[in-house]
Enzyme design. Structure first.
Site, PDB file in Angstrom:
ATOM      1  N   PHE A 133       0.861  -1.190   0.000  1.00 56.50           N
ATOM      2  CA  PHE A 133       0.000   0.000   0.000  1.00 56.50           C
ATOM      3  C   PHE A 133       0.892   1.233   0.000  1.00 56.50           C
ATOM      4  CE2 PHE A 133      -2.632   3.414   1.550  1.00 56.50           C
ATOM      5  CZ  PHE A 133      -3.796   3.222   0.820  1.00 56.50           C
ATOM      6  N   ASP A 218       9.312   2.474   1.518  1.00 54.55           N
ATOM      7  CA  ASP A 218       8.179   3.255   2.005  1.00 54.55           C
ATOM      8  C   ASP A 218       8.034   2.920   3.489  1.00 54.55           C
ATOM      9  OD1 ASP A 218       5.672   4.046   2.870  1.00 54.55           O
ATOM     10  OD2 ASP A 218       4.654   3.558   1.002  1.00 54.55           O
ATOM     11  N   LYS A 247       3.019   9.944   8.223  1.00 51.26           N
ATOM     12  CA  LYS A 247       2.230   9.521   9.389  1.00 51.26           C
ATOM     13  C   LYS A 247       2.774  10.057  10.722  1.00 51.26           C
ATOM     14  CE  LYS A 247      -0.133   5.435   7.567  1.00 51.26           C
ATOM     15  NZ  LYS A 247      -1.560   5.674   7.684  1.00 51.26           N
TER      16      LYS A 247
HETATM   17  C1  LIG Z   1       2.976   2.284   3.753  1.00 47.19           C
HETATM   18  C2  LIG Z   1       2.100   3.433   3.396  1.00 47.19           C
HETATM   19  N1  LIG Z   1       2.479   4.266   2.406  1.00 47.19           N
HETATM   20  C3  LIG Z   1       1.734   5.327   2.051  1.00 47.19           C
HETATM   21  C4  LIG Z   1       0.538   5.589   2.684  1.00 47.19           C
HETATM   22  C5  LIG Z   1      -0.270   6.776   2.266  1.00 47.19           C
HETATM   23  O1  LIG Z   1      -0.145   7.766   3.224  1.00 47.19           O
HETATM   24  P1  LIG Z   1      -1.157   9.016   3.204  1.00 47.19           P
HETATM   25  O2  LIG Z   1      -2.507   8.487   3.554  1.00 47.19           O
HETATM   26  O3  LIG Z   1      -0.583   9.940   4.238  1.00 47.19           O
HETATM   27  O4  LIG Z   1      -1.093   9.594   1.833  1.00 47.19           O
HETATM   28  C6  LIG Z   1       0.102   4.764   3.704  1.00 47.19           C
HETATM   29  C7  LIG Z   1      -1.184   5.010   4.389  1.00 47.19           C
HETATM   30  O5  LIG Z   1      -1.744   4.189   5.041  1.00 47.19           O
HETATM   31  C8  LIG Z   1       0.895   3.654   4.086  1.00 47.19           C
HETATM   32  O6  LIG Z   1       0.525   2.814   5.049  1.00 47.19           O
END
Ligand SMILES: Cc1ncc(COP(=O)(O)O)c(C=O)c1O
Length: 402
Positions: A133, A218, A247
Site C-alpha cells: 500500500f 516506504d 504519518k
Molecule cells: C505504507 C504506506 N504508504 C503510504 C501511505 C499513504 O499515506 P497518506 O494516507 O498519508 O497519503 C500509507 C497510508 O496508510 C501507508 O501505510
C-alpha cells in the site's frame, strides 16, 4: 443537525462511517480517547500509526503553540528555521543526505517516483510488491499492489509492475533495462502486516546495486520507531537509496518527507517539484518535538520491550484459541493477527463496545498500532479485553457446533 447527519449530507462518502458503529471522538490524552458521550477508549489504532506519542503529547502541544503564535505559514519562496532544523535532524539520523518536504505519505511516494525517473533518464519502470500500500494519488495507487483499489481508475500510470513480497526471484524476473526503482514497505502494513525477511532485503539491495536500480523503502507506516528502531530497515541493516516517511513524523499534524542520497537528490532541479504547504513551520516544529522524544535515551528500547510483551500476548491467544487465531505477525509495536474465519469486523466492534479500539483489515486480519508511549499496564488491559472478546466468540462457536 447532528454531526452524523451533517456528514451524511455534506461529506463525500469515501469512508463509509455509520452512526452507532463509528464513534464521534472529541478528546484524546496519551493512549486514550473519549467519545461525545464521555466514554473512554484505549486506542490501539493511533490515527492509523500517526499518534506515535499518543494523543496531545505535551512536547508536541508546546511546540505547536509556540510556533503558531510566531509564524504559521510562509511560502517556500522563503527560508524558515523549523524546516531547516528538521531536515538536519532527519539527515543526521538516516541514510539520506537531503530532504523534500510534503504533506502525506502518498505525496512522499510521488516525489520518490518523480526523482527516480529524473535520476536515470530513459528508465521509468518501478517494481513494487503485491499486497503493498503506497497511497491514493493516481501514481501511488498504481504502485499499490492491490487491484481492488485500482478498479475503475484506469488507465493507470504506466510503468508499474508487481512482484511477490519476500520472493527475490519474482522481483528479479521483472527487472529490465528500463527499470528505475524497486519500492517496498519493509513491513507491509495495510496489506496485512507482513515482515520482510533479511535474505530478501539483502538480495534486493544486491540486485539494485548490480543493475543500477534505486531501492526505495516506504516507511510511511513502519518507520518512526514503530518497529522499535527509528527506521524499520535498521532491523536488518539494509539501507535504501530513497526513504519515504509521513504519518507519525508530525505527531498528528500532516507531513510527508522524501529522504534521498545527495547524488540522487541532485536529479531534482529548481522547478522540478514543489509543495505549497510542504515544510510548513508549525508542522516542522511538531515533527522536531516528535524526533527529540523518539531519540531520547531509552525510548526505542522501551518500544522493543513493549513490542515483545504485546507479541507474547498475541501468541498466547493463538495457543489458547487455535480454532480462531491462525497466525500472529509483526515487529515492535506493529502487529497483525490473522483469523481462521472472517470475523475481523465483528471482533473490532465487540472490542470497541468494551472500550478498546483496534483495526480490522479485510475480513480476517486485526491490526494493532498502539501509540509508542503506551504503558505495559495499558497493553495488559487491552489484552484482557481482546481475550474476553475472542473467548466469547469461541464459546459461541463451540455452542453452535455442539
Ligand atoms: C505504507 C504506506 N504508504 C503510504 C501511505 C499513504 O499515506 P497518506 O494516507 O498519508 O497519503 C500509507 C497510508 O496508510 C501507508 O501505510
Amino acid at each position: 443537525m447532528k454531526i452524523q447527519e451533517l456528514e451524511a449530507n455534506y461529506i463525500i462518502n469515501t469512508y463509509n462511517r455509520k452512526p452507532g458503529q463509528n464513534l464521534l471522538l472529541v478528546k484524546g490524552e496519551g493512549a486514550r480517547v473519549w467519545d461525545d458521550g464521555g466514554r473512554c477508549y484505549l486506542d490501539l489504532v493511533s490515527g492509523l500509526a500517526v499518534n506515535i506519542l499518543g494523543h496531545c503529547h505535551p512536547a508536541v502541544v508546546a511546540a505547536v503553540k509556540e510556533q503558531v503564535s510566531r509564524l504559521i505559514h510562509a511560502s517556500n519562496l522563503y527560508y524558515t528555521e523549523p524546516q531547516a532544523l528538521l531536515a538536519r535532524t532527519l539527515v543526521e539520523h538516516s541514510p539520506g543526505d537531503q530532504v523534500f518536504f510534503c504533506n502525506s505519505g502518498a505525496e512522499a511516494n510521488e516525489a520518490a517516483f518523480k526523482l527516480a525517473r529524473k535520476y536515470r533518464p530513459g528508465r521509468y519502470k518501478i517494481i513494487t510488491a503485491q499486497r503493498s500500500f503506497h497511497g491514493r494519488t493516481l501514481a501511488a495507487i498504481t504502485a499499490t499492489g492491490q487491484p481492488k483499489y485500482q478498479q475503475g481508475l484506469e488507465p493507470l500510470v504506466p510503468g508499474f509492475s508487481y512482484a511477490e513480497f519476500n520472493n527475490l526471484d519474482s522481483f528479479r524476473r521483472l527487472v529490465d533495462e528500463e527499470t528505475a526503482a524497486i519500492l517496498i514497505e519493509p513491513v507491509q502494513g495495510e496489506g496485512g502486516v507482513y515482515v520482510a525477511e533479511e535474505a530478501f532485503l539483502k538480495g534486493l539491495r544486491r540486485l539494485c546495486d548490480d543493475e543500477g536500480i534505486l531501492l526505495i523503502y516506504d516507511e510511511v507506516q513502519c518507520g518512526m520507531g514503530r518497529t522499535g528502531r527509528l527506521w524499520a530497515f535498521e532491523n536488518w541493516g539494509v539501507p535504501p537509496d530513497l526513504l519515504t516517511v509521513a504519518k507519525g513524523l508530525g505527531g498528528g499534524l500532516p507531513i510527508g518527507a522524501l529522504l534521498a542520497k545527495r547524488e540522487v537528490a541532485a536529479a531534482f532541479h529548481p522547478g522540478d517539484h514543489a509543495s505549497t504547504f510542504g515544510g510548513n513551520p508549525v508542522v516542522c516544529r511538531a515533527a522536531l518535538a516528535v524526533m527529540d522524544t523518539l531519540l531520547a535515551e531509552g525510548f526505542l528500547e522501551e518500544v522493543r520491550r513493549k513490542g515483545e510483551l504485546w507479541l507474547g500476548c498475541l501468541k498466547r491467544l493463538q495457543e489458547s484459541y487455535p480454532g480462531l487465531v491462525q497466525e500472529v505477525r509483526g515487529l515492535g509495536l506493529m502487529n497483525g493477527l490473522e483469523l481462521t474465519r472472517p470475523l475481523a469486523s465483528e471482533i473490532q466492534q465487540r472490542c470497541q463496545g468494551r472500550g478498546l479500539l483496534i483495526n480490522a483489515i479485510g475480513e480476517k486480519v486485526l491490526r494493532f498500532l498502539p501509540p509508542l508511549v503506551i504503558s505495559a499496564e495499558e497493553l495488559q488491559e487491552a489484552f484482557a479485553i481482546l481475550e474476553q472478546v475472542i473467548a466469547g466468540l469461541e464459546e459461541a462457536a463451540g455452542g453452535e457446533n455442539s
